[in-house]
Design an enzyme around this catalytic site. Structure first.
Site, PDB file in Angstrom:
ATOM      1  N   TYR A 125      -1.297  -0.516  10.346  1.00  0.00           N
ATOM      2  CA  TYR A 125      -1.542  -1.004   8.976  1.00  0.00           C
ATOM      3  C   TYR A 125      -0.377  -0.605   8.066  1.00  0.00           C
ATOM      4  CZ  TYR A 125      -3.610  -1.171   4.273  1.00  0.00           C
ATOM      5  OH  TYR A 125      -3.838  -1.412   2.942  1.00  0.00           O
ATOM      6  N   SER A 176       0.868  -1.186   0.000  1.00  0.00           N
ATOM      7  CA  SER A 176       0.000   0.000   0.000  1.00  0.00           C
ATOM      8  C   SER A 176       0.897   1.225   0.000  1.00  0.00           C
ATOM      9  CB  SER A 176      -0.869   0.003   1.260  1.00  0.00           C
ATOM     10  OG  SER A 176      -1.487   1.270   1.413  1.00  0.00           O
TER      11      SER A 176
END
Ligand code: NAP
Length: 251
Positions: free
Chosen positions: A160, A146
């Site tokens: 995350y 990501s």
């Protein structure tokens, strides 16, 4: 539909980016094993869609963060396809927006177990099947990172972001570890992509709210990410390993 004789396993393939990889992969001739963890309906609808279009697909329920489930998943692929040419480590979760001083150990453990350990376990099983060192014929692994890995997601979910940073490092290290064994390992770094993951983290409006921060001024689609994944999986990318491809509209 002309099959290409190859098969892939997509983790978290029932919905979102993984479902696009499965759908477009099947259209490109791959046999597709679709892993998911809870939403039986979404996974079986996707299998039906692929099979009615002339493709070959089946769904396997299991949690990538549980070793037992991962072993069962790969055993099912062995039985059904008898070979594995591609692994897409796509299953991943976010959590509620929180600062570090609000993060419980249960939250941190879940995040790392699914996003990091899950990808390691699946890559381990894939390498055992693909690597020429183990008698395999080679293959390609694509990990979903990501842009959070480089932005850090402060005030939102640094846990995350750090789990995706681990995926970037894992991609580099593993690509070099198996480079002479016919296995290529790459990653895609999506930006803001229009899927249900944002609602699952309690921010259903995140795509609309964040689009203005993207240089292209829009969110990406799951299909746009899937096309990058499929290129990295394919022989078109035969000299590409250890690459981390931003698919983020410039973000
Ligand atoms: P999504 O729409 O929330 O879909 C997630 C999929 O993963 C679902 O099929 C879900 O299964 C499955 N899954 C969740 N936990 C699992 C587990 N423990 N074991 C196996 N499967 C599991 O997510 P997405 O937006 O497509 O994201 C896919 C990947 O891209 C993730 O790694 C995510 O971090 C990454 N990514 C997404 C974005 C974005 O903006 N969307 C941006 C950057 C990176 P069920 O269907 O059974 O619930």
């Amino acid at each position: 539909m002309t099959m290409n004789g190859k098969s892939m396993l997509v983790t978290g393939g029932g919905r979102g980016i993984g479902a696009s990889v499965a759908r477009l992969g099947a259209a490109a001739g791959w046999r597709v094993a679709i892993n998911y963890t809870a939403n039986d309906k979404a996974a079986s609808a996707l299998v039906d869609e692929i099979v009615s279009a002339g493709g070959d697909a089946f769904a396997i329920k299991g949690d990538v963060g549980e070793e037992r489930d991962v072993l069962a998943m790969f055993a099912a692929v062995d039985e059904r396809f008898g070979r594995l040419d591609g692994l897409v480590n796509n299953a991943g979760v976010v959590d509620r927006k929180a600062r570090i001083d609000e993060m419980s150990v249960d939250r941190l453990t879940r995040m790392m177990r699914i996003n990091v350990i899950g990808s390691f376990l699946c890559a381990r099983e894939a390498v055992k099947r693909m690597s020429t060192k183990h008698g395999g014929k080679g293959g390609s692994i694509v990990n979903l990172s990501s842009v959070a890995a480089v932005l850090g997601a402060p005030g939102e979910y640094v846990d995350y972001a750090a789990s995706k940073g681990a995926i970037d490092t894992f991609t580099l290290g593993l690509s070099r570890e198996v480079a002479t064994e016919g296995v290529r390992v790459n990653a895609v770094r999506p930006g803001i992509i229009d899927t249900e993951i944002h609602a699952s983290g309690g921010q259903p409006d995140r795509v609309a709210a964040m689009s203005g921060f993207v240089p292209m001024q829009r969110a990406g689609t799951a299909d746009e990410v899937a096309r990058a994944v499929l290129w990295l999986l394919s022989d078109e990318a035969s000299y590409t390993t250890g690459a981390i491809l931003n698919t983020s509209g410039g973000r």
